[in-house]
Design an enzyme around this catalytic site. Structure first.
Site, PDB file in Angstrom:
ATOM      1  N   ASN A  89      -3.632   8.173  13.772  1.00  0.00           N
ATOM      2  CA  ASN A  89      -2.136   7.028  13.219  1.00  0.00           C
ATOM      3  C   ASN A  89      -2.024   6.579  14.356  1.00  0.00           C
ATOM      4  OD1 ASN A  89      -1.504   6.180   9.549  1.00  0.00           O
ATOM      5  ND2 ASN A  89       0.320   7.006  10.977  1.00  0.00           N
TER       6      ASN A  89
ATOM      7  N   ASP B 279      -9.641   1.294  -2.908  1.00  0.00           N
ATOM      8  CA  ASP B 279     -10.468   0.052  -2.659  1.00  0.00           C
ATOM      9  C   ASP B 279     -11.462   0.349  -2.377  1.00  0.00           C
ATOM     10  OD1 ASP B 279     -11.001   1.883  -0.275  1.00  0.00           O
ATOM     11  OD2 ASP B 279      -9.113   0.370   0.873  1.00  0.00           O
TER      12      ASP B 279
ATOM     13  N   CYS C 106      -5.899   2.219 -20.572  1.00  0.00           N
ATOM     14  CA  CYS C 106      -4.846   1.934 -21.636  1.00  0.00           C
ATOM     15  C   CYS C 106      -3.774   3.533 -21.894  1.00  0.00           C
ATOM     16  CB  CYS C 106      -5.495   1.351 -23.357  1.00  0.00           C
ATOM     17  SG  CYS C 106      -3.799   1.760 -24.550  1.00  0.00           S
TER      18      CYS C 106
ATOM     19  N   GLN D  90      -5.638   8.281  -0.256  1.00  0.00           N
ATOM     20  CA  GLN D  90      -4.694   7.162  -1.415  1.00  0.00           C
ATOM     21  C   GLN D  90      -5.061   6.229  -1.275  1.00  0.00           C
ATOM     22  OE1 GLN D  90      -0.828   8.896   0.240  1.00  0.00           O
ATOM     23  NE2 GLN D  90      -2.567   9.000   2.064  1.00  0.00           N
TER      24      GLN D  90
ATOM     25  N   SER E 283       0.331   6.664   6.321  1.00  0.00           N
ATOM     26  CA  SER E 283       2.449   7.656   6.935  1.00  0.00           C
ATOM     27  C   SER E 283       2.779   8.734   6.176  1.00  0.00           C
ATOM     28  CB  SER E 283       3.144   6.799   6.514  1.00  0.00           C
ATOM     29  OG  SER E 283       3.325   6.247   5.071  1.00  0.00           O
TER      30      SER E 283
ATOM     31  N   PHE F  54       1.266  -0.132   3.134  1.00  0.00           N
ATOM     32  CA  PHE F  54       2.083  -1.090   2.827  1.00  0.00           C
ATOM     33  C   PHE F  54       3.785  -0.600   3.663  1.00  0.00           C
ATOM     34  CE2 PHE F  54       0.976   0.286  -1.991  1.00  0.00           C
ATOM     35  CZ  PHE F  54       0.834  -0.284  -2.522  1.00  0.00           C
ATOM     36  N   ARG F  55       3.736   0.485   4.203  1.00  0.00           N
ATOM     37  CA  ARG F  55       4.951   0.524   5.713  1.00  0.00           C
ATOM     38  C   ARG F  55       4.396  -0.419   7.512  1.00  0.00           C
ATOM     39  NH1 ARG F  55       4.022   4.274   1.806  1.00  0.00           N
ATOM     40  NH2 ARG F  55       5.816   4.536   0.909  1.00  0.00           N
TER      41      ARG F  55
ATOM     42  N   HIS G 229      -5.537   8.115  -6.400  1.00  0.00           N
ATOM     43  CA  HIS G 229      -4.637   7.501  -6.315  1.00  0.00           C
ATOM     44  C   HIS G 229      -5.203   5.863  -7.312  1.00  0.00           C
ATOM     45  CE1 HIS G 229      -1.539   7.970  -3.196  1.00  0.00           C
ATOM     46  NE2 HIS G 229      -0.961   9.164  -4.648  1.00  0.00           N
TER      47      HIS G 229
ATOM     48  N   CYS H 289      -3.998   4.631 -26.116  1.00  0.00           N
ATOM     49  CA  CYS H 289      -5.260   5.127 -26.549  1.00  0.00           C
ATOM     50  C   CYS H 289      -6.696   5.733 -25.503  1.00  0.00           C
ATOM     51  CB  CYS H 289      -6.212   4.099 -27.936  1.00  0.00           C
ATOM     52  SG  CYS H 289      -7.216   2.598 -26.462  1.00  0.00           S
TER      53      CYS H 289
HETATM   54  P1  NAD Z   1       1.377   3.742   4.233  1.00  0.00           P
HETATM   55  O1  NAD Z   1       0.749   1.706   4.489  1.00  0.00           O
HETATM   56  O2  NAD Z   1       2.257   4.288   4.687  1.00  0.00           O
HETATM   57  O3  NAD Z   1       1.544   3.883   5.760  1.00  0.00           O
HETATM   58  C1  NAD Z   1      -0.168   3.183   6.593  1.00  0.00           C
HETATM   59  C2  NAD Z   1      -0.179   3.817   8.296  1.00  0.00           C
HETATM   60  O4  NAD Z   1      -1.652   3.474   8.827  1.00  0.00           O
HETATM   61  C3  NAD Z   1       0.990   3.876   8.583  1.00  0.00           C
HETATM   62  O5  NAD Z   1       2.089   5.056   9.245  1.00  0.00           O
HETATM   63  C4  NAD Z   1       0.136   2.524  10.165  1.00  0.00           C
HETATM   64  O6  NAD Z   1       0.927   3.244  11.323  1.00  0.00           O
HETATM   65  C5  NAD Z   1      -1.050   3.377   9.652  1.00  0.00           C
HETATM   66  N1  NAD Z   1      -2.728   2.501  10.448  1.00  0.00           N
HETATM   67  C6  NAD Z   1      -1.837   0.787   9.876  1.00  0.00           C
HETATM   68  N2  NAD Z   1      -3.510   0.550  10.310  1.00  0.00           N
HETATM   69  C7  NAD Z   1      -4.034   1.384  11.569  1.00  0.00           C
HETATM   70  C8  NAD Z   1      -5.252   1.342  11.360  1.00  0.00           C
HETATM   71  N3  NAD Z   1      -6.032   0.433  12.175  1.00  0.00           N
HETATM   72  N4  NAD Z   1      -5.687   2.616  12.503  1.00  0.00           N
HETATM   73  C9  NAD Z   1      -4.995   3.508  12.123  1.00  0.00           C
HETATM   74  N5  NAD Z   1      -3.340   4.219  11.723  1.00  0.00           N
HETATM   75  C10 NAD Z   1      -3.290   2.525  11.048  1.00  0.00           C
HETATM   76  O7  NAD Z   1       0.469   3.876   3.588  1.00  0.00           O
HETATM   77  P2  NAD Z   1      -0.185   5.489   2.860  1.00  0.00           P
HETATM   78  O8  NAD Z   1       0.597   6.463   3.708  1.00  0.00           O
HETATM   79  O9  NAD Z   1      -1.886   5.237   2.470  1.00  0.00           O
HETATM   80  O10 NAD Z   1       0.957   5.140   1.736  1.00  0.00           O
HETATM   81  C11 NAD Z   1       1.117   4.051   0.981  1.00  0.00           C
HETATM   82  C12 NAD Z   1       0.554   3.899  -0.237  1.00  0.00           C
HETATM   83  O11 NAD Z   1      -0.757   2.830  -0.957  1.00  0.00           O
HETATM   84  C13 NAD Z   1      -0.761   4.703  -0.791  1.00  0.00           C
HETATM   85  O12 NAD Z   1      -0.889   5.365  -2.020  1.00  0.00           O
HETATM   86  C14 NAD Z   1      -2.151   4.307  -0.297  1.00  0.00           C
HETATM   87  O13 NAD Z   1      -3.214   4.399  -1.037  1.00  0.00           O
HETATM   88  C15 NAD Z   1      -1.415   2.714  -0.741  1.00  0.00           C
HETATM   89  N6  NAD Z   1      -1.866   1.306  -0.132  1.00  0.00           N
HETATM   90  C16 NAD Z   1      -3.763   1.260  -0.559  1.00  0.00           C
HETATM   91  C17 NAD Z   1      -4.879   0.360   0.048  1.00  0.00           C
HETATM   92  C18 NAD Z   1      -6.197   0.172  -0.071  1.00  0.00           C
HETATM   93  O14 NAD Z   1      -6.449   1.073  -0.734  1.00  0.00           O
HETATM   94  N7  NAD Z   1      -6.397  -0.160   1.125  1.00  0.00           N
HETATM   95  C19 NAD Z   1      -3.298  -0.303   0.572  1.00  0.00           C
HETATM   96  C20 NAD Z   1      -2.099  -0.441   1.028  1.00  0.00           C
HETATM   97  C21 NAD Z   1      -1.556   0.245   0.357  1.00  0.00           C
END
Ligand code: NAD
Length: 260
Positions: free
Chosen positions: A221, A105, A128, A102, A197, A36-37, A120, A131
């Site tokens: 990270n 996938d 739903c 979190q 993050s 996401f970030r 998550h 119900c």
């Molecule tokens: P986030 O996007 O906030 O943070 C991801 C972090 O991972 C970042 O700090 C980034 O620097 C780091 N990162 C990215 N690629 C990397 C790599 N190859 N190796 C090491 N670090 C890496 O994601 P979050 O903290 O998981 O929170 C976002 C929310 O969105 C969560 O609820 C998450 O489950 C959900 N989300 C899930 C998926 C998925 O299921 N694959 C994808 C996107 C978002």
């Protein structure tokens, strides 16, 4: 980086099966699923508000369109990467007790991890909220139904709007998973935080809880997190590469301790 990986490998072996892995979207970017970030993250293309639960019920058709285009189509085509595979191997070796994720996938399960706590939800089910009906997204071909009509699918039991079974912003986390995650955090010796993050609550409190209860934290990270200052090691590398090297180091560490 190599020295930090060696420190982490020694700690995993010393934890003797009492290690937990806590993952976020960064564990799956090497599978082609954007986080996401991050710099290529989803928020650079769409507004986070679209995943707000109030927005979902205000405009379920648009929410379903975004879900199908940006989440389902990408996630359903993805395969586990070397990070998921290494984590599953560490569990099979008896060194990792559980993965708290979190992510929605299912890639940990696809890589072979057995004890996975999904905070998550999961991308491949619908629910739903009226119900309690819950089912596989494939069962009644909800994706195809949406694509042909442009309308959010309806619950086959009560007729209300169905939602993808993922936790939207503003929704509570599933109680059973949350309790299990906090219980594991309070009792583990070691927690390895991978690709998050640590900006999404309450999930981000899980490593805090582990640390407060006496566990050692290690963070893998690409970018800084708010918990870097309390971690024993912070490894700035790609999860797949770091965890593959970590597995090699753990194997070396085990063979050394066997020969002593
Ligand atoms: P986030 O996007 O906030 O943070 C991801 C972090 O991972 C970042 O700090 C980034 O620097 C780091 N990162 C990215 N690629 C990397 C790599 N190859 N190796 C090491 N670090 C890496 O994601 P979050 O903290 O998981 O929170 C976002 C929310 O969105 C969560 O609820 C998450 O489950 C959900 N989300 C899930 C998926 C998925 O299921 N694959 C994808 C996107 C978002």
């Amino acid at each position: 980086m190599e020295n930090l990986i060696k420190i982490l490998a020694k700690d995993i072996v010393a934890a003797n099966g009492d290690a937990i892995v806590f993952t976020g979207a960064g564990a799956s970017t090497e599978s082609g699923i954007p986080d996401f970030r991050g710099p290529q993250g989803l928020w650079t293309r769409i507004s986070p508000e679209i995943f707000d639960i109030e927005n979902f019920y205000r405009d379920p058709d648009s929410s379903w369109r975004i879900y199908v285009e940006h989440i389902y189509s990408v996630v359903s085509a993805a395969s586990p990467n070397t990070a998921h595979i290494a984590i599953a191997k560490l569990e099979a070796m008896g060194l990792v007790k559980a993965v708290i994720t979190q992510n929605i996938d299912r890639l940990h399960q696809k890589a072979g991890s057995k004890h996975v706590i999904e905070l998550h939800g999961r991308y491949d089910e619908v629910e739903c909220q009226w119900c309690g009906f819950r089912d596989s997204i494939d069962k009644y071909k909800y994706i195809e139904l949406f694509k042909s009509s442009g309308k959010a699918p309806k619950c086959p039991k009560c007729g209300k709007t169905l939602k993808p079974a993922v936790v939207y912003f503003g929704e509570p986390l599933p109680a059973t998973e949350l309790v299990e995650a906090f219980t594991l955090a309070k009792t583990c010796k070691l927690m390895i935080v991978v690709g998050t993050s640590l900006a999404v609550y309450p999930a981000a409190l899980i490593p805090v809880e582990a640390y407060r209860a006496g566990a050692t934290l290690h963070i893998i990270n690409l970018s800084p997190t708010d918990l870097d200052h309390i971690a024993k090691t912070v490894i700035r590398g790609r999860a797949g590469e770091v965890l593959t090297k970590l597995l090699e180091e753990v194997e070396k560490e085990i063979s050394i301790s066997k020969t002593l």
